[in-house]
Scaffold this motif. Structure first.
Motif, PDB file in Angstrom:
ATOM      1  N   ARG B  72       0.824  -1.206   0.000  1.00  0.00           N
ATOM      2  CA  ARG B  72       0.000   0.000   0.000  1.00  0.00           C
ATOM      3  C   ARG B  72       0.864   1.265   0.000  1.00  0.00           C
ATOM      4  NH1 ARG B  72      -4.739   2.024   2.321  1.00  0.00           N
ATOM      5  NH2 ARG B  72      -4.184   3.251   4.147  1.00  0.00           N
ATOM      6  N   THR B  73       1.910   1.250   0.841  1.00  0.00           N
ATOM      7  CA  THR B  73       2.736   2.445   0.971  1.00  0.00           C
ATOM      8  C   THR B  73       3.596   2.656  -0.267  1.00  0.00           C
ATOM      9  OG1 THR B  73       2.913   1.762   3.280  1.00  0.00           O
ATOM     10  CG2 THR B  73       4.205   3.657   2.619  1.00  0.00           C
ATOM     11  N   VAL B  74       4.270   1.599  -0.697  1.00  0.00           N
ATOM     12  CA  VAL B  74       5.149   1.757  -1.866  1.00  0.00           C
ATOM     13  C   VAL B  74       4.314   1.927  -3.138  1.00  0.00           C
ATOM     14  CG1 VAL B  74       7.033   0.748  -3.200  1.00  0.00           C
ATOM     15  CG2 VAL B  74       6.954   0.420  -0.725  1.00  0.00           C
ATOM     16  N   GLY B  75       3.200   1.222  -3.217  1.00  0.00           N
ATOM     17  CA  GLY B  75       2.334   1.321  -4.395  1.00  0.00           C
ATOM     18  C   GLY B  75       1.461   2.562  -4.377  1.00  0.00           C
ATOM     19  N   GLU B  76       1.660   3.405  -3.360  1.00  0.00           N
ATOM     20  CA  GLU B  76       1.000   4.703  -3.245  1.00  0.00           C
ATOM     21  C   GLU B  76      -0.514   4.585  -3.369  1.00  0.00           C
ATOM     22  OE1 GLU B  76       3.201   7.823  -5.215  1.00  0.00           O
ATOM     23  OE2 GLU B  76       4.992   7.240  -4.102  1.00  0.00           O
ATOM     24  N   TYR B  77      -1.042   3.560  -2.697  1.00  0.00           N
ATOM     25  CA  TYR B  77      -2.479   3.376  -2.459  1.00  0.00           C
ATOM     26  C   TYR B  77      -3.267   2.950  -3.689  1.00  0.00           C
ATOM     27  CZ  TYR B  77      -0.556   5.736   1.479  1.00  0.00           C
ATOM     28  OH  TYR B  77       0.280   6.046   2.511  1.00  0.00           O
ATOM     29  N   TRP B 515      -7.025  12.068  -7.518  1.00  0.00           N
ATOM     30  CA  TRP B 515      -6.382  10.975  -8.231  1.00  0.00           C
ATOM     31  C   TRP B 515      -6.147   9.690  -7.462  1.00  0.00           C
ATOM     32  CZ3 TRP B 515      -6.596   9.803 -12.950  1.00  0.00           C
ATOM     33  CH2 TRP B 515      -6.802  10.805 -13.911  1.00  0.00           C
ATOM     34  N   LEU B 516      -6.930   9.463  -6.428  1.00  0.00           N
ATOM     35  CA  LEU B 516      -6.902   8.125  -5.842  1.00  0.00           C
ATOM     36  C   LEU B 516      -7.838   7.278  -6.705  1.00  0.00           C
ATOM     37  CD1 LEU B 516      -6.649   9.162  -2.127  1.00  0.00           C
ATOM     38  CD2 LEU B 516      -4.953   7.867  -3.442  1.00  0.00           C
ATOM     39  N   ALA B 517      -7.383   7.064  -7.909  1.00  0.00           N
ATOM     40  CA  ALA B 517      -8.220   6.434  -8.934  1.00  0.00           C
ATOM     41  C   ALA B 517      -7.341   5.693  -9.928  1.00  0.00           C
ATOM     42  CB  ALA B 517      -9.028   7.511  -9.663  1.00  0.00           C
ATOM     43  N   TRP B 518      -7.924   4.687 -10.548  1.00  0.00           N
ATOM     44  CA  TRP B 518      -7.229   3.969 -11.619  1.00  0.00           C
ATOM     45  C   TRP B 518      -7.609   4.567 -12.967  1.00  0.00           C
ATOM     46  CZ3 TRP B 518      -9.692   0.181  -8.073  1.00  0.00           C
ATOM     47  CH2 TRP B 518      -8.777  -0.356  -7.158  1.00  0.00           C
ATOM     48  N   VAL B 519      -6.676   4.512 -13.893  1.00  0.00           N
ATOM     49  CA  VAL B 519      -6.994   4.898 -15.272  1.00  0.00           C
ATOM     50  C   VAL B 519      -7.260   3.618 -16.061  1.00  0.00           C
ATOM     51  CG1 VAL B 519      -6.111   5.893 -17.412  1.00  0.00           C
ATOM     52  CG2 VAL B 519      -5.639   7.019 -15.229  1.00  0.00           C
ATOM     53  N   PRO B 536     -11.486   1.964  -3.937  1.00  0.00           N
ATOM     54  CA  PRO B 536     -12.484   1.871  -2.867  1.00  0.00           C
ATOM     55  C   PRO B 536     -12.135   2.793  -1.698  1.00  0.00           C
ATOM     56  CG  PRO B 536     -11.636  -0.307  -3.465  1.00  0.00           C
ATOM     57  CD  PRO B 536     -10.815   0.693  -4.195  1.00  0.00           C
ATOM     58  N   GLU B 537     -13.184   3.274  -1.050  1.00  0.00           N
ATOM     59  CA  GLU B 537     -13.028   4.199   0.077  1.00  0.00           C
ATOM     60  C   GLU B 537     -12.017   3.687   1.105  1.00  0.00           C
ATOM     61  OE1 GLU B 537     -13.633   7.756   1.458  1.00  0.00           O
ATOM     62  OE2 GLU B 537     -14.709   7.069  -0.342  1.00  0.00           O
ATOM     63  N   GLU B 538     -12.105   2.398   1.422  1.00  0.00           N
ATOM     64  CA  GLU B 538     -11.266   1.856   2.504  1.00  0.00           C
ATOM     65  C   GLU B 538      -9.787   1.772   2.112  1.00  0.00           C
ATOM     66  OE1 GLU B 538     -13.786   0.308   1.038  1.00  0.00           O
ATOM     67  OE2 GLU B 538     -13.237  -1.750   0.436  1.00  0.00           O
ATOM     68  N   SER B 539      -9.487   1.932   0.826  1.00  0.00           N
ATOM     69  CA  SER B 539      -8.087   1.871   0.407  1.00  0.00           C
ATOM     70  C   SER B 539      -7.395   3.231   0.470  1.00  0.00           C
ATOM     71  CB  SER B 539      -7.984   1.347  -1.032  1.00  0.00           C
ATOM     72  OG  SER B 539      -8.396   0.015  -1.099  1.00  0.00           O
ATOM     73  N   ARG B 540      -8.172   4.278   0.702  1.00  0.00           N
ATOM     74  CA  ARG B 540      -7.582   5.623   0.683  1.00  0.00           C
ATOM     75  C   ARG B 540      -6.673   5.825   1.897  1.00  0.00           C
ATOM     76  NH1 ARG B 540     -10.801   8.845  -2.880  1.00  0.00           N
ATOM     77  NH2 ARG B 540     -10.053  10.750  -1.934  1.00  0.00           N
TER      78      ARG B 540
END
Ligand code: FAD
Ligand code: SF4
Ligand code: SF4
Lengths: 73, 561
Positions: B72-77, B515-519, B536-540
């Protein structure tokens, strides 16, 4: 220039390198029953052919020559 | 030219780690399986180079939350946490499968030796502020890929080597097989199947010095054309090579011989020195010195020198030209819609580097994760496809559609002239390889490259010609690379922020609100259309966490934060 030589003196014609080469650089010479470099310009220097050659017949160098840039081709 | 029709329950396209697992599992589920590869199953693609694989096993003291936090941290969420967990949880079973296949691992006292993440041995800025790197890998012994192939043969799956798949066959919106030709001789084949697993790996641009030239995003592009969504294209797997001797070090002997274990972190280029003799700062925990060398070049401080394995000699570095070949590293591929790796198109399953689970997010966080992901998704896709093939009724073959597909496959061979695949590839490389296109990005430069790519797409690709059997394959690869380039540029243009391995000079910071989103990309009436999907909300991330602690990797300009 990447793959440089398949030594016909050493090659036993087992065709292992033809299967190993992901780039289809090597083909069997149907007349001589040895492997030959057919598309050397597509060699990516992975050395998978060397790893699988039982006769140590293949030489690959780490150098690549880029073709000249042309207007069309 | 000879033409054959092959009939099977499950067709697997691409025989790397993912495809081999898919074939074995679909056979275990009782289905007939055909596995095709344009190289030689187990000896082409990225799989033969891999030296290690990650295994998550609580019995070895592994803590799931800590592993997930690392990603999560390295993959920047941007990791899909559901998939990250699935991959970890399944990995031990796949490790046991590999052992059952006869793959041998480095062991001590009957237990596999577990090695820590190499970056734990490297000095990183503010390390103590961030969650620890906890993942571990095990190393297989040389010769292991042959065991994969043996397992496929033993399972009773039929292998067709040196066969290029050019397109998926469709009927009523479903995938019902594939078409293609032999590498040598170009005999064509129609492969009719109850279900298809796409495991044709990732794709780059034949970057010199990076030996994955056969990976031209064929799987992504074929699935996209069939109606699938593709994701993660803005991210990269940056690996350096050296321009003087691009073939050195020889990747296969270094990696697959276990040599890489002797050089922990070497591929992160930890000791890069710029032209002024200053050490190049390490930016964070994303692996492979992401953007470090590129930024030095941008600032006019190239050449960047580094000592590399296996001889430790100092050589100048260069990027491999914006390739995103190691898609397991770059997070992207065909979007799966459920945990059997089914896709948006019924009958098609995706696995390995072809499959965009986003399990690592915006940057690659752990050694060995890519093969772990390939094994896990391969097995799941194999089982998913087997079940689909068992339960869905078969479409009657569409002879006309098949004949047209074969005609398209051979079209470049029928043209007397036009553009050669090699020249077109070179033009494409010239447009994409400079660091300022796909590494340090900016809107006008992305648009400029896109203009060239669109011209290639519209004017050159339809006129590609092949003078022999070998060039026919190159023609298809070239067309796929052009499509992949368009995907990468469009996805990069849409993401107006910087995150992970996507850096925009005109948007140089992370933008959490937007941009907490996928393209994602999909075909809409013939137009490649990018769109976003929020995570998803819980991944933010926790917004209360200061920016500098939310993001361990320091982007250019953030050195002194
Ligand atoms: C140098 C290097 C070192 C690596 N080291 C590691 C490591 O130590 N640990 C780790 O976990 N990961 C590592 N990786 C990444 C890892 O190897 C890959 O992510 C993984 O092997 C992908 O497996 P795959 O089965 O999805 O694809 P691949 O192994 O790439 O297989 C794809 C197959 O599809 C075939 N194919 C492609 N297009 C077509 C077509 N049109 N028709 C027919 N067949 C086609 C190809 O020939 C190929 O055999 C490394 C990668 C590289 C390049
Ligand atoms: S080095 Fe690799 S690409 Fe070159 S001939 Fe050998 S196997 Fe083929
Ligand atoms: S693997 Fe070696 S011996 Fe066998 S055909 Fe190739 S060059 Fe000859």
């Amino acid at each position: 220039m990447a793959i440089e030589l398949i030594d016909p003196e050493l090659c036993s014609g087992c065709a292992a390198c033809v299967d190993s080469c992901p780039m289809d650089v090597i083909r069997m010479d149907p007349d001589q029953a040895v492997a030959v470099i057919r598309y050397g310009e597509d060699c990516m220097m992975c050395e998978l052919c060397i790893v699988d050659c039982p006769e140590d017949a293949i030489t690959v160098t780490p150098f690549a020559v880029s073709p000249a840039v042309r207007s069309w081709g | 030219m000879k033409e054959t029709t092959v009939q099977t329950d499950v067709l697997v396209i691409g025989g790397g780690m993912a495809g081999c697992f898919a074939a074995v599992k679909a056979r275990e589920a009782g289905r007939d399986v055909v596995l095709v590869d344009k190289g030689y199953v187990s000896k082409s693609g990225e799989t033969p180079y891999a030296g290690d694989t990650a295994v998550f096993n609580p019995a070895w003291g592994h803590d799931l939350d800590a592993w997930l936090t690392q990603v999560r941290t390295v993959g920047e969420y941007l990791n899909d946490a559901r998939w990250t967990e699935i991959v970890f949880r399944d990995s031990y079973e796949r490790f046991l499968d590999l052992r059952a296949f006869g793959v041998e691992f480095l062991e001590e006292d009957g237990e596999p030796v577990r090695l820590d993440h190499p970056l734990t041995q490297i000095e990183l800025p503010d390390r103590d502020k961030f969650p620890p790197l906890v993942s571990q890998v095990v190393h297989w012994l040389p010769g292991w890929p042959a065991k994969l192939r043996k397992a496929v043969v033993k399972s009773g799956a039929k292998i067709i080597d040196r066969f290029v798949v050019t397109e998926l066959l469709m009927e009523d919106g479903r995938v019902v097989g594939a078409a293609g030709f032999d590498v040598e001789g170009n005999a064509t084949r129609v492969l009719r199947a109850g279900a298809v697993v796409m495991s044709a790996g990732g794709g780059g641009f034949k970057a010199v010095g990076y030996p994955t030239h056969e990976l031209t995003a064929d799987g992504h592009v074929m699935a996209y054309r069939a109606g699938c969504e593709v994701t993660g294209k803005e991210f990269l797997s940056p690996h350096h090579t050296n321009p003087e001797e691009p073939g050195w070090p020889p990747i296969y002997p270094v990696f697959a011989s276990g040599h890489s274990a002797a050089f922990p972190g070497a591929w992160h280029d930890p000791e890069m020195v710029n032209a002024e003799g200053d050490p190049v700062p390490v930016r964070g925990m994303a692996w492979h010195g992401w953007i470090d060398a590129e930024w030095e070049a941008h600032e006019g401080r190239a050449p960047v020198l580094a000592a590399g394995p296996p001889d430790g000699k100092v050589r100048p570095l260069s990027g491999p030209g914006g390739h995103g070949s190691m898609l397991g590293h770059a997070a992207g591929g065909i979007v799966p819609v459920d945990d059997t790796c089914a896709t948006h198109v019924p009958g098609l399953y995706a696995a390995g580097d072809s499959c965009g689970t986003c399990f690592v997010g915006a940057a690659y966080s752990g050694f060995g994760f890519a093969t772990m992901h390939a094994a896990v998704t391969g097995a799941r896709a194999g089982l998913g496809a087997a079940e689909y093939a068992r339960s869905a009724d078969r479409a009657a073959p569409d002879a006309r559609g098949e004949a047209e597909a074969l005609e398209r496959a051979l079209a470049p061979l029928r043209r007397r002239g036009g553009f050669t695949p090699r020249w077109t590839t070179q033009v494409l490389q010239n447009a994409l390889a400079p660091y300022f296109v796909l590494y340090i990005k900016k809107e006008e430069r992305l648009r400029a490259a896109l203009t060239t790519v669109e011209f290639l797409r519209d004017h050159v690709v339809p006129k590609l010609y092949a003078r022999d059997d070998h060039e026919l394959r190159l023609a298809h690869e070239t067309a796929n690379m052009v499509a992949n380039a368009e995907m990468k540029l469009r996805a990069s243009l849409l993401r107006t922020e910087s995150r992970g391995t996507h850096y925009r000079e005109d948007f140089p910071r992370r933008d959490d609100p937007d941009w907490l989103a996928w393209v994602r990309l999909k075909d809409e009436g013939g137009v490649m259309t990018p769109f976003t999907e929020p995570i998803p909300e819980e991944s933010r991330p926790d917004p209360a966490l200061p920016y500098a602690q939310r993001y361990p990797m320091r982007l250019p300009g953030e050195e002194a934060r």
